[in-house]
Design a protein around this motif. Structure first.
Motif, PDB file in Angstrom:
ATOM      1  N   ASN A 235       1.129  -1.525  -0.073  1.00 56.85           N
ATOM      2  CA  ASN A 235      -0.437   0.067  -0.406  1.00 56.85           C
ATOM      3  C   ASN A 235       0.943   1.174  -0.109  1.00 56.85           C
ATOM      4  N   ALA A 236       1.435   1.067   0.600  1.00 57.80           N
ATOM      5  CA  ALA A 236       2.521   3.058   0.762  1.00 57.80           C
ATOM      6  C   ALA A 236       3.342   2.365  -0.320  1.00 57.80           C
ATOM      7  N   ARG A 237       4.416   1.542  -0.857  1.00 56.67           N
ATOM      8  CA  ARG A 237       4.802   1.786  -2.082  1.00 56.67           C
ATOM      9  C   ARG A 237       4.040   2.263  -3.393  1.00 56.67           C
ATOM     10  N   ASP A 238       2.582   1.845  -3.495  1.00 59.38           N
ATOM     11  CA  ASP A 238       1.757   2.413  -4.524  1.00 59.38           C
ATOM     12  C   ASP A 238       1.550   3.914  -4.903  1.00 59.38           C
ATOM     13  N   ALA A 239       1.445   4.417  -2.940  1.00 58.54           N
ATOM     14  CA  ALA A 239       1.151   5.124  -2.885  1.00 58.54           C
ATOM     15  C   ALA A 239       2.096   6.431  -2.745  1.00 58.54           C
ATOM     16  N   MET A 240       3.037   5.924  -3.631  1.00 57.74           N
ATOM     17  CA  MET A 240       4.317   6.861  -4.080  1.00 57.74           C
ATOM     18  C   MET A 240       4.807   6.019  -5.329  1.00 57.74           C
ATOM     19  N   PRO A 241       3.802   6.590  -6.580  1.00 56.18           N
ATOM     20  CA  PRO A 241       4.545   6.230  -7.626  1.00 56.18           C
ATOM     21  C   PRO A 241       5.538   6.515  -8.682  1.00 56.18           C
ATOM     22  N   GLN A 242       6.242   7.890  -8.212  1.00 55.89           N
ATOM     23  CA  GLN A 242       6.866   8.300  -8.021  1.00 55.89           C
ATOM     24  C   GLN A 242       8.268   8.253  -7.349  1.00 55.89           C
ATOM     25  N   GLY A 243       8.434   6.982  -6.601  1.00 48.23           N
ATOM     26  CA  GLY A 243       8.925   7.209  -5.679  1.00 48.23           C
ATOM     27  C   GLY A 243       9.092   7.870  -4.280  1.00 48.23           C
ATOM     28  N   GLY A 244       9.709   7.557  -3.051  1.00 47.23           N
ATOM     29  CA  GLY A 244      10.124   7.539  -2.123  1.00 47.23           C
ATOM     30  C   GLY A 244      10.773   6.931  -0.306  1.00 47.23           C
ATOM     31  N   ARG A 245       9.636   7.665   0.152  1.00 46.65           N
ATOM     32  CA  ARG A 245      10.267   5.982   1.338  1.00 46.65           C
ATOM     33  C   ARG A 245       9.712   6.090   2.240  1.00 46.65           C
TER      34      ARG A 245
ATOM     35  N   PRO B 263      -5.059  -0.277  29.683  1.00 44.03           N
ATOM     36  CA  PRO B 263      -3.872   0.969  29.598  1.00 44.03           C
ATOM     37  C   PRO B 263      -2.671  -0.621  29.667  1.00 44.03           C
ATOM     38  N   GLY B 264      -1.577  -0.447  29.575  1.00 44.70           N
ATOM     39  CA  GLY B 264      -0.363  -1.910  29.386  1.00 44.70           C
ATOM     40  C   GLY B 264       0.354  -1.412  28.167  1.00 44.70           C
ATOM     41  N   ARG B 265       1.433  -2.362  28.394  1.00 41.28           N
ATOM     42  CA  ARG B 265       2.917  -2.334  27.535  1.00 41.28           C
ATOM     43  C   ARG B 265       2.196  -2.852  26.160  1.00 41.28           C
ATOM     44  N   TYR B 266       2.625  -2.520  24.939  1.00 42.43           N
ATOM     45  CA  TYR B 266       2.413  -3.316  23.730  1.00 42.43           C
ATOM     46  C   TYR B 266       3.640  -2.533  22.912  1.00 42.43           C
ATOM     47  N   VAL B 267       4.103  -3.849  22.157  1.00 36.57           N
ATOM     48  CA  VAL B 267       4.910  -3.579  20.634  1.00 36.57           C
ATOM     49  C   VAL B 267       4.031  -2.891  19.782  1.00 36.57           C
ATOM     50  N   CYS B 268       4.542  -1.380  18.995  1.00 35.27           N
ATOM     51  CA  CYS B 268       3.888  -0.993  18.385  1.00 35.27           C
ATOM     52  C   CYS B 268       4.490  -0.596  16.693  1.00 35.27           C
ATOM     53  N   LEU B 269       3.828  -1.552  15.864  1.00 31.41           N
ATOM     54  CA  LEU B 269       5.042  -2.079  13.856  1.00 31.41           C
ATOM     55  C   LEU B 269       3.959  -0.923  13.785  1.00 31.41           C
ATOM     56  N   SER B 270       4.911   0.240  13.016  1.00 31.98           N
ATOM     57  CA  SER B 270       4.572   0.874  11.720  1.00 31.98           C
ATOM     58  C   SER B 270       5.000   1.004  10.455  1.00 31.98           C
ATOM     59  N   VAL B 271       4.644   1.362   9.883  1.00 29.16           N
ATOM     60  CA  VAL B 271       4.577   1.153   8.285  1.00 29.16           C
ATOM     61  C   VAL B 271       4.192   2.887   8.287  1.00 29.16           C
ATOM     62  N   ALA B 272       5.182   3.454   7.337  1.00 28.29           N
ATOM     63  CA  ALA B 272       4.885   5.071   6.796  1.00 28.29           C
ATOM     64  C   ALA B 272       5.754   5.273   5.869  1.00 28.29           C
ATOM     65  N   ASP B 273       4.879   6.280   4.606  1.00 28.20           N
ATOM     66  CA  ASP B 273       5.366   6.109   3.455  1.00 28.20           C
ATOM     67  C   ASP B 273       4.968   8.097   3.522  1.00 28.20           C
ATOM     68  N   THR B 274       6.067   8.423   2.246  1.00 25.54           N
ATOM     69  CA  THR B 274       5.786   9.642   2.061  1.00 25.54           C
ATOM     70  C   THR B 274       5.230  10.345   0.742  1.00 25.54           C
ATOM     71  N   GLY B 275       3.872   9.358   0.354  1.00 26.66           N
ATOM     72  CA  GLY B 275       2.935   9.235  -0.140  1.00 26.66           C
ATOM     73  C   GLY B 275       2.156  10.466  -0.387  1.00 26.66           C
ATOM     74  N   ALA B 276       0.728  10.532  -1.261  1.00 29.12           N
ATOM     75  CA  ALA B 276      -0.440  10.785  -1.527  1.00 29.12           C
ATOM     76  C   ALA B 276      -0.868  11.148  -0.741  1.00 29.12           C
ATOM     77  N   GLY B 277      -0.335  11.156   0.339  1.00 29.13           N
ATOM     78  CA  GLY B 277      -2.278  10.282   2.133  1.00 29.13           C
ATOM     79  C   GLY B 277      -3.555  10.348   1.446  1.00 29.13           C
TER      80      GLY B 277
END
Length: 550
Positions: free
Chosen positions: A313-323, A343-357
């Motif tokens: 999904n992140a790749r498709d949001a950046m057709p011209q490339g990005g991070r 409340p408690g301890r969690y692991v936050c796994l994130s995937v971020a892009d610099t695309g169109a939003g």
């Protein structure tokens, strides 16, 4: 028949003498009578015609569809109440008789209206669909039927049209078409999943004797150092193939959800190369994992598939490339967190892009099944909904932060656990027990059965082989006594799960192990011990060492 006379009497000559003149007026009387009858008939005809016209007018006025008539100069000569009401609704003002109808519309619509009226005034009867109305009041789509008006000689006096607002109908048709497209995409994905699952199952059957054979050669130290390096390299490739098949099975959704402690840091780091190759050369991939990350409760295969979905999904949001940044960190959540988690301890796994939003409306619908902004045939709209469902099943949450032009960050929150992470056992930990007992091995694939039999023999079992569930039951009926049943799941005829159930009914103290290239959710019961193909001796030994009895 009597006759009518006009009689005149007058004196003539001498006294007592009268002249009488008779004028026959029968013909005139007949004409007068006929005229009187005609007048009475005409009055009745006029009254009847007036009543008929009144009925027609009442019908036209009561009709909810807008109707209007116009002359050859495009001027309104008649219209019903519905026409004026609808015109006011979409234009903001009333019409009146004598108005030049096209001139009442905004310029681009005036041109369209004049062209349609001209066709009707040229003698054509037709139906067209067009949008009319001012933008600030809405621009409904109308289905308009035109009919010419002619005199008795056939000359065109004008025309009239009947209009129907079909905006709701068109919207429903579009929604139906969209739903049908989504259904076709879903069916295509289901077909792909079935095909992928079948291929992956066959690959696992092929890999099982390969992995088992290489494992045996390595454990027995066959050959010199060069040969052992080759064997080690082949085993490494086989393990990578096994991982790839597991990911194919996760894509095909041919595995039940099996939550267990997972080393998220190792999982994310291990997927860096795959994410980079999937994202393409124009995308710069960065992996950021906190040190000493606690284990999280997850299903490793499904979690890998979730990361791949989010990365695509992140790749498709950046057709011209990005991070593209994949990160994992530990977070202590307090009460009232935006995820709604306890409340408690969690692991936050994130995937971020610099695309169109995404804008606010798109963001609201992002996790809806089948909703996609990629266009027909380019996305199923199932990726985010699957990740959202996975998070909910694992007791976590999914959050999305996105703005147009500023990219998107998707966060998958998973509960942590103090449980030990399962790892692959090494060959050095395998303990051979010469008194293990007798095992009944059932598999319809000869090479797979032979490889597994060799492993069981090395673990100290006396192995009896069967090619099917029916063959195994025959042996048991003939008096065969065994301590362990190891059976493939998918076989012609009776499957391994049903065989295990029958076996446990016969012997409450014996153990079972169901082995399969993949396990349908509804196929293998979660309470039965399972082992996924391909496997090495250490993995088989570790599973049997758990000593699960039914």
């Amino acid at each position: 028949m009597g006759r009518w006379f006009d009689v005149h009497a007058f004196a003539t000559g001498g006294p007592n003498r009268v002249a009488i003149l008779f004028n026959d007026i029968s013909a005139r009387k007949a004409v007068e009578n006929r005229l009187r009858d005609l007048n009475e008939t005409l009055e009745g005809q006029v009254a009847a015609r007036t009543a008929e016209l009144r009925r027609y007018r009442d019908i036209v006025e009561a009709t909810t569809a807008p109707i209007c008539a116009f002359d050859t100069d495009y001027r309104l000569i008649a219209f019903n109440k519905a026409h004026n009401d609808e015109f006011r609704r979409v234009n903001g003002f009333d019409t009146k008789l004598g108005d030049v109808l096209p001139d009442l519309f905004i310029p681009e619509q005036a041109t369209t209206m004049r062209a349609l009226m001209a066709r009707a005034l040229a003698g054509e009867g037709f139906t067209e669909i067009a949008a009319f109305g001012r933008p600030e009041f809405g621009q409904p789509y109308w289905e308009i039927s035109y009919t010419p008006l002619r005199d008795e000689a056939g000359n065109i006096l004008g025309a009239f049209h009947v209009a129907t607002d079909i905006s709701d109908r068109l919207r429903a048709e579009r929604e139906l078409a969209s739903a049908q497209d989504a259904l076709r995409q879903s069916q295509k994905m289901e077909a792909m999943g079935s095909l992928t699952g079948g291929v992956a199952h066959d690959f696992n059957n092929l890999l099982t004797p390969i992995v088992g054979g290489l494992d045996m050669l390595q454990r027995r130290g066959v050959g010199g150092s060069r040969e052992q390096r080759l064997i080690e390299g082949a085993l490494h490739s086989a393990e990578r193939a096994k991982t790839l098949v597991q990911r194919l099975l996760a894509f095909a959704r041919r595995q039940p959800l099996q939550p267990r402690p997972v080393d998220i840091g190792s999982l994310v780091s291990g997927m860096a190369e795959l994410v980079a190759s999937t994202s393409g050369p124009q995308t710069r991939v960065s992996v950021q994992v906190d040190k000493d990350l606690p284990a999280a409760v997850a299903d490793q295969n499904q979690l890998e598939m979730a990361i791949l979905n989010l990365s695509v999904n992140a790749r498709d949001a950046m057709p011209q490339g990005g991070r593209l940044t994949v990160a994992a960190r530990a977070v202590d959540l307090g009460a009232g967190h935006r995820t709604g988690l306890a409340p408690g301890r969690y692991v936050c796994l994130s995937v971020a892009d610099t695309g169109a939003g995404m804008d606010a409306d798109t963001l609201k619908r992002a996790i809806e099944p089948f909703f996609s902004t990629k266009g027909l045939g380019k996305g199923t709209g199932l990726g985010l909904s699957m990740v959202h469902g996975l998070a909910a099943q694992l007791g976590g949450a999914l959050s999305i932060d996105s703005q147009p032009g500023r990219g998107t960050q998707v966060e998958l929150w998973l509960p942590t656990t103090a449980g030990a992470v399962e790892g692959a056992a090494s060959s050095a930990t395998v303990v051979v027990n010469s008194g293990a007992g007798r095992a009944l091995l059932v598999d319809d694939e000869d090479v797979v059965r032979a490889s597994t039999a060799d492993m069981l023999t090395e673990l100290g079992y006396e192995v009896v082989e069967a090619v099917s569930a029916e063959d195994a039951l025959r042996l048991l009926d003939e008096g065969l006594s065994v301590d362990l049943l190891v059976t493939d799941h998918l076989m012609p005829g009776k499957n391994g799960t049903d065989l295990a159930r029958d076996f446990l009914q016969r012997s409450r103290t014996a153990r079972v192990l169901v082995v399969s290239g993949y396990a349908e959710v509804e196929g293998v019961a979660p309470d039965l011990p399972r082992l996924v193909k391909p496997f090495r001796l250490a993995e088989l030994a570790a599973r049997l060492a758990e000593g699960v009895s039914q």
